[in-house]
Design a protein around this motif. Structure first.
Motif, PDB file in Angstrom:
ATOM      1  N   GLN A 185       0.843  -1.237   0.041  1.00 20.89           N
ATOM      2  CA  GLN A 185      -0.023  -0.029   0.049  1.00 20.89           C
ATOM      3  C   GLN A 185       0.795   1.275   0.184  1.00 20.89           C
ATOM      4  O   GLN A 185       0.511   2.379  -0.633  1.00 20.89           O
ATOM      5  N   ILE A 186       2.013   1.220   0.728  1.00 20.08           N
ATOM      6  CA  ILE A 186       2.820   2.368   0.802  1.00 20.08           C
ATOM      7  C   ILE A 186       3.316   2.542  -0.483  1.00 20.08           C
ATOM      8  O   ILE A 186       3.593   3.533  -1.001  1.00 20.08           O
ATOM      9  N   ARG A 187       3.810   1.420  -1.469  1.00 22.53           N
ATOM     10  CA  ARG A 187       4.287   1.713  -2.889  1.00 22.53           C
ATOM     11  C   ARG A 187       3.344   2.284  -3.606  1.00 22.53           C
ATOM     12  O   ARG A 187       3.743   3.058  -4.413  1.00 22.53           O
ATOM     13  N   ARG A 188       2.070   1.941  -3.455  1.00 20.36           N
ATOM     14  CA  ARG A 188       1.230   2.276  -4.410  1.00 20.36           C
ATOM     15  C   ARG A 188       0.650   3.954  -4.226  1.00 20.36           C
ATOM     16  O   ARG A 188       0.529   4.522  -4.923  1.00 20.36           O
ATOM     17  N   ALA A 189       0.695   4.273  -2.715  1.00 24.43           N
ATOM     18  CA  ALA A 189       0.532   5.709  -2.457  1.00 24.43           C
ATOM     19  C   ALA A 189       1.644   6.579  -3.123  1.00 24.43           C
ATOM     20  O   ALA A 189       1.612   7.491  -3.477  1.00 24.43           O
ATOM     21  N   LEU A 190       2.782   6.005  -2.846  1.00 19.76           N
ATOM     22  CA  LEU A 190       4.162   6.754  -3.563  1.00 19.76           C
ATOM     23  C   LEU A 190       4.010   6.722  -4.874  1.00 19.76           C
ATOM     24  O   LEU A 190       4.668   7.981  -5.613  1.00 19.76           O
ATOM     25  N   ASP A 191       3.536   5.748  -5.728  1.00 14.31           N
ATOM     26  CA  ASP A 191       3.229   5.749  -6.903  1.00 14.31           C
ATOM     27  C   ASP A 191       2.546   6.755  -7.404  1.00 14.31           C
ATOM     28  O   ASP A 191       2.549   7.604  -8.387  1.00 14.31           O
ATOM     29  N   SER A 192       1.202   7.004  -6.706  1.00 12.46           N
ATOM     30  CA  SER A 192       0.323   8.184  -6.928  1.00 12.46           C
ATOM     31  C   SER A 192       1.039   9.475  -6.931  1.00 12.46           C
ATOM     32  O   SER A 192       0.525  10.177  -7.583  1.00 12.46           O
ATOM     33  N   LEU A 193       1.673   9.600  -5.709  1.00  8.83           N
ATOM     34  CA  LEU A 193       2.273  10.936  -5.668  1.00  8.83           C
ATOM     35  C   LEU A 193       3.073  11.434  -6.563  1.00  8.83           C
ATOM     36  O   LEU A 193       3.211  12.406  -6.978  1.00  8.83           O
ATOM     37  N   GLN A 194       3.856  10.338  -7.020  1.00  7.77           N
ATOM     38  CA  GLN A 194       5.084  10.436  -8.178  1.00  7.77           C
ATOM     39  C   GLN A 194       4.125  10.754  -9.330  1.00  7.77           C
ATOM     40  O   GLN A 194       4.638  11.543 -10.450  1.00  7.77           O
ATOM     41  N   ARG A 195       2.923  10.392  -9.724  1.00  7.69           N
ATOM     42  CA  ARG A 195       2.283  10.712 -10.984  1.00  7.69           C
ATOM     43  C   ARG A 195       1.781  11.978 -10.810  1.00  7.69           C
ATOM     44  O   ARG A 195       1.537  12.611 -11.801  1.00  7.69           O
TER      45      ARG A 195
END
Length: 479
Positions: free
Chosen positions: A172-182
């Motif tokens: 979930q942390i990785r997906r959250a960071l993916d979202s922020l980077q997008r």
């Protein structure tokens, strides 16, 4: 014939001399500030009788006045005035959902009118609006400060603030960071309403691996030292620094951890009296040294602490700036106000005692080499913390706490720019730097309160004299 050749030769020489002395056409700058005293926020040096020329949002000339002639679309009289880099507010909030989008947008004027030319949005739920404002400001169709933003906060399941990215597992942390980077955010803000200690530390670790800055609150189930060693770039407010100043930090942290699965889990506010009673100068020195070693910054936000502690005894009905806060944002103030009014007297007295202790930490951190960032925490839900003016009050409190006026100015200029990685292009009055400046009628190095004496603000290379700023304020005043 010889006489004619001599005559024409002299005439040609005279003509060439006259042409050589004819003045060339002057370049037309966007803004020229003449006869001004420059304030170097890095060294504290004052340089008097200077001229600053600005074009296309950049400073292009800085030299002694009267050395050359200048043509400009806007002239600004700097005689008897002091020029500083624009101020940075390193902790603000734009939030409240779409229904408060327009109300938040009005606050951009308040920042600019008080000399704030850059802000750092510390998490909210108006990220699309912020990106639109940035685009409009860059295009010159909207006036306001430059905005760095974290986008949505990262927190745990059932987070307190709407719009937060809720995480519990590494995936979930990785997906959250993916979202922020997008979203192309400028840094990552972590909040502590529900996040577990393990998820908090893992968020820092994974963000650092991606080259993302991390900052925020911190659950009391971890220690600040753990977070700093993982790579935390800044800690917001002083609650978390203060816990690390306890001589019994490890046992208090263990107490919090052991309580998490009980009917009455312990958190920040219930633990503060125990932290206060176990304060240790030696522990404080250790955490400050660790923060300095890892370049972990602190954002004290002294003014909001003071304002909230004094809510039960201060009537803000007559605040002059309240007329410029949209009624929808004013309505959000009631939550904190109601909570403050219900506090028992002992809790009110402890808040004031805690604020005094927080004030004492600031000069110690400064002396230890911890980067200090000036932030107001202004925004919806933070009662009577008026955008712009609250950052000015923060600098006054930093000086009252023990910083010099120069150190306070650095906290609101060069330190913020360094933290955001843009110091090489801004917060200096030199050719090639961004033309974000404030013209003052008093020397802020003599009295930090002189930052209130604004004669003009230059933002993105456009000058806003005091009269223009007054008109802009009038336009957002509640009818």
């Amino acid at each position: 014939m010889k006489f004619l050749r001599v005559f024409f030769g002299l005439s040609l020489a005279l003509l060439l001399t006259t042409c050589a002395r004819r003045p060339t056409k002057l370049p037309i700058y966007d803004v020229v500030i003449n006869h001004v005293t420059l304030v170097d926020v890095l060294t504290g040096q004052l340089t008097s009788n200077q001229v600053v020329a600005i074009s296309r949002g950049k400073i292009v000339e800085v030299q002694p006045a009267d050395k050359d002639s200048y043509a400009a679309r806007q002239y600004v009289n700097g005689n008897g005035r002091y020029l500083i880099p624009g101020l940075w507010d390193m902790h603000v909030h734009f939030r409240g959902g779409d229904s408060l989008g327009a109300a938040n947008k009005k606050t951009l004027t308040l920042f600019l009118a008080h000399g704030i030319t850059t802000v750092r949005d510390a998490g909210g739920d108006l990220t699309p609006s912020i990106y639109q404002w940035r685009q409009d400001m860059d295009a010159g169709v909207l006036a306001g400060p430059r905005i760095f933003t974290s986008g949505p906060k990262i927190d745990g399941p059932k987070a307190y603030w709407p719009g937060s990215l809720e995480v519990e597992t590494p995936a979930q942390i990785r997906r959250a960071l993916d979202s922020l980077q997008r979203l192309k955010v400028d840094y990552v803000k972590i909040y502590d309403s529900k996040i577990s200690g393990a998820a908090y530390l893992e968020t820092i670790r994974l963000a650092q691996r991606r080259g993302l800055k991390t900052t925020g609150h911190m659950p009391y189930s971890v220690t600040l030292g753990e977070a700093v060693k993982r790579g935390l770039d800044a800690t917001e407010h002083l609650y978390y620094v203060f816990k690390a100043c306890s001589g019994r930090e490890d046992s208090l942290t263990a107490l919090v951890r052991n309580s998490l699965n009980t009917p009455k889990p312990l958190g920040l506010f219930p633990m503060l009296p125990a932290v206060y009673d176990t304060y240790s100068p030696a522990a404080a020195a250790r955490i400050f040294a660790l923060m300095a070693k890892h370049h972990t910054a602190a954002v004290p936000t002294l003014y909001i602490q003071k304002t909230l502690a004094e809510l039960p005894e201060n009537d803000h009905i007559q605040d002059s700036l309240r007329a410029y806060i949209d009624p929808k944002i004013q309505a959000t103030y009631q939550r904190r106000l109601a909570s403050a009014m219900q506090q028992p007297l002992a809790a009110r007295n402890f808040s004031k005692k805690l604020n005094a202790k927080f004030m004492s930490l600031v000069p110690q951190m400064q002396a230890a080499g911890v980067p200090i960032l000036a932030g107001s925490d202004s925004g919806p839900f933070n009662s009577f913390i008026y955008p712009g003016a609250s950052l000015q009050e923060e600098l006054v409190l930093l000086v009252q706490a023990g910083l010099t006026p120069l150190q306070a100015l650095q906290a609101a200029t060069i330190n913020g720019a360094r933290f955001m990685g843009v110091a090489e292009r801004t917060v200096a009055i030199a050719p090639g730097r961004d033309a974000d400046l404030v013209l003052l009628t008093g020397n802020p190095l003599e009295n930090i309160a002189n930052i209130r004496k604004i004669d003009a603000v230059i933002s993105r290379g456009k000058a806003y004299p005091a009269a223009t700023l007054t008109n802009m304020m009038r336009a957002i005043k509640n009818r």
